[in-house]
Design an enzyme around this catalytic site. Structure first.
Site, short mmCIF file in Angstrom:
data_model
loop_
_atom_site.label_atom_id
_atom_site.label_comp_id
_atom_site.label_asym_id
_atom_site.label_seq_id
_atom_site.Cartn_x
_atom_site.Cartn_y
_atom_site.Cartn_z
N HIS A 1 0.84 -1.20 0.00
CA HIS A 1 0.00 0.00 0.00
C HIS A 1 0.88 1.25 0.00
O HIS A 1 0.70 2.16 -0.84
CB HIS A 1 -0.90 -0.01 1.23
CG HIS A 1 -1.81 1.16 1.35
ND1 HIS A 1 -3.12 1.14 0.93
CD2 HIS A 1 -1.61 2.42 1.84
CE1 HIS A 1 -3.69 2.32 1.14
NE2 HIS A 1 -2.78 3.12 1.71
N GLU A 2 1.82 1.31 0.93
CA GLU A 2 2.69 2.48 1.00
C GLU A 2 3.61 2.57 -0.21
O GLU A 2 4.00 3.67 -0.64
CB GLU A 2 3.49 2.48 2.30
CG GLU A 2 2.65 2.44 3.57
CD GLU A 2 1.56 3.50 3.63
OE1 GLU A 2 1.71 4.57 2.99
OE2 GLU A 2 0.54 3.26 4.31
N HIS B 1 1.90 4.61 -2.78
CA HIS B 1 2.09 6.04 -2.52
C HIS B 1 3.49 6.46 -2.93
O HIS B 1 3.69 7.51 -3.56
CB HIS B 1 1.90 6.33 -1.04
CG HIS B 1 0.48 6.33 -0.58
ND1 HIS B 1 -0.49 7.13 -1.14
CD2 HIS B 1 -0.15 5.64 0.42
CE1 HIS B 1 -1.65 6.94 -0.51
NE2 HIS B 1 -1.46 6.04 0.43
N GLU C 1 -4.42 8.02 -3.18
CA GLU C 1 -4.90 6.75 -2.62
C GLU C 1 -5.21 5.74 -3.72
O GLU C 1 -5.11 4.53 -3.51
CB GLU C 1 -6.14 7.00 -1.76
CG GLU C 1 -6.53 5.83 -0.88
CD GLU C 1 -5.51 5.50 0.19
OE1 GLU C 1 -5.58 4.37 0.73
OE2 GLU C 1 -4.64 6.34 0.49
#
Length: 503
Positions: free
Chosen positions: A267-268, A271, A297
């Site tokens: 997830h990160e 980003h 996101e």
């Protein structure tokens, strides 16, 4: 002064402002990773000072003069051009920043730093009363901020503008209501299934050191440049940074839960890939900045779920997983593993929830924070309201505040208006992914061969390189030819979970 000379002054000023903001970002990263417990009060003063400096720079009278001069120039007539983009977005920010008193900006920064430490202590102790005074103070400051900005229907409108420009409480409410109407029946079908995911497979013993190495290898494989970033540990995973070539990702580890750290890392990484893909030459100026947190996101949720939980991804990574964790993976069937990492069920923790139920968690937070900002929910009543909302929307009642209203860091940081961007990101991600597949071909087949560069290249071209030349809604229409819709996401959720749960 010529237009070029004025623009050069604007760029130099923006660079100085960005330097201060990047120092603040690094200081915040340190606070959430390595700061010793006794350093909290001084760190709050450091953050307040930096926030004050940044505010003075971003509200300097000469900045307003340069923007006014450029606004009348021919070069600013193209809203997607360098000067047009900068004038449009910087004027919007300048108008907002000049409405905020400097002492309010500093007090918000000081309070958010102290409130974070109070939240950490309250969550560890499972004692909401420890956090309540700071939540009340934070809400008071956020309402002052909204009043300073000005708003139409709701003070929440003034706050969400910081994260998703152009959206309002009403518009977000409509989007989430439409999503909930179709999502809730799907979740009920999953809950009613007689099939159960073999979740015990991801809850065996997975050495933390090996989890760290495996997660970093996966992040690098999909494209994250560790020469321009790093991965560390914190209580609540996030991605921040100190500049275009210094992206700081964090995650957290549990020996008996492989999925928590691994998917937080992916997830990160999403980003981080966006940050590394923004035009570095424009750092600190709109052409080099993310469009919105919803678009940001969309990148994290895409790499976490649409890539990282796909069959193609695990066809490629299953053998390396077995070599990294031979004891835990002994005798594990690939299809069973795929089902395990795609388990769907009502759960307590948003960051650990699955694709199917995740947006229900966001809906709870949106409704509660909107009510607190609008004054219809007193902070002292938050735990009871949270539990009631979880029972009715998610279908589960938290046994404690630590697993309930204290589970997220956002409100301690004053991030009211932030939560809806998570669901908007899911919607953007599915629609972008559909278009990428239409343009590139069978992405799952590429993932199975370890080929992630085609998708990353497509994202670099169509999303990352755009900066803020387009709004979020304009970007969606430009890239996909359609306005934002919840149908692409719902179509993907049904296609994944119907076969897994047999309906």
């Amino acid at each position: 002064m010529s237009t070029a000379e004025t623009f050069d002054k604007l760029r130099a000023h923006a660079r100085e402002t960005a330097l201060v903001a990047s120092i603040s970002g690094l200081v915040e990263w340190d606070e959430l990773t390595y700061l010793p417990p006794a350093g909290g009060d001084w760190r709050a003063e450091q953050q307040a000072y930096l926030a004050g400096v940044a505010h003075r720079l971003s509200t300097a009278p000469e900045l307003g003069d340069w923007l006014a001069e450029l606004r009348d120039s021919d070069e600013a007539s193209d809203p997607e051009g360098d000067i047009g983009c900068c004038v449009r977005e910087m004027s919007r920010r300048y108008d907002r920043e000049t409405r905020l008193p400097g002492d309010l900006v500093e007090e918000i920064a000081r309070t958010s730093s102290k409130a974070h430490h109070a939240w950490t202590d309250a969550r560890k102790a499972d004692n909401f009363a420890l956090f309540l005074p700071w939540l009340e103070k934070t809400l008071h400051l956020q309402r002052q901020k909204a009043e300073a900005f000005g708003y139409g229907d709701s003070p929440y409108d003034a706050l969400i503008e910081d994260y998703e420009p152009g959206e309002t409480a009403a518009s977000v409410g409509r989007v989430l209501a439409g999503l909930r109407a179709e999502l809730a029946p799907l979740v009920q079908q999953i809950v009613g299934s007689d099939r159960t995911a073999p979740s015990e497979l991801v809850r065996k013993s997975f050495c933390v050191d090996q989890q760290t190495a495996f997660g970093k290898a996966a992040a690098a494989k999909v494209g994250f440049d560790f020469d321009s970033g790093r991965l560390d540990v914190t209580a609540h995973p996030f991605c921040g940074g100190a500049g275009p070539r210094d992206v700081r990702m964090t995650t957290r580890y549990q020996e008996n839960d492989f999925a928590d750290a691994f998917f937080s890392t992916l997830h990160e990484t999403g980003h981080g890939l966006y940050e590394q893909g923004l035009p570095a030459d424009w750092f600190g100026l709109p052409p080099g900045e993310a469009i919105s947190l919803g678009i940001h996101e969309s990148q994290s949720r895409m790499w976490e779920n649409l890539v990282g939980r796909s069959q193609g991804f695990w066809r490629h990574f299953f053998d390396p997983l077995g070599k990294a964790f031979p004891a835990a993976m002994k005798g594990v069937d690939p299809e069973a593993w795929y089902f395990a990492v795609n388990e769907a069920r009502p759960s307590l923790i948003r960051t650990e929830s699955d694709e199917a139920t995740y947006n229900l968690h966001v809906i709870v937070r949106f409704e509660l924070e909107r009510a607190m900002i609008e004054g219809t929910l007193a902070p002292a009543d938050l735990p009871a309201a949270w539990n009631e909302a979880y029972a009715s929307i998610v279908g589960i009642t938290p046994p404690s505040d630590a697993n309930g209203c204290l589970q997220d860091v956002h409100w301690s940081a004053g991030l009211f208006g932030y939560f809806p961007t998570y669901s908007l990101g899911n919607l953007y991600a599915a629609q972008f992914f559909d278009q990428a597949e239409a343009d590139l071909g069978d992405l799952e087949a590429m993932f199975a061969e370890g080929e992630f560069a085609p998708l990353l290249g497509w994202l670099r071209e169509h999303i990352h390189s755009v900066g803020q030349r387009l709004s979020a809604s304009q970007l969606v229409e430009r890239v996909t030819g359609k306005p934002l819709s919840h149908e692409p996401l719902m179509r993907r959720l049904r296609a994944k979970f119907a076969p897994l749960y047999g309906f």
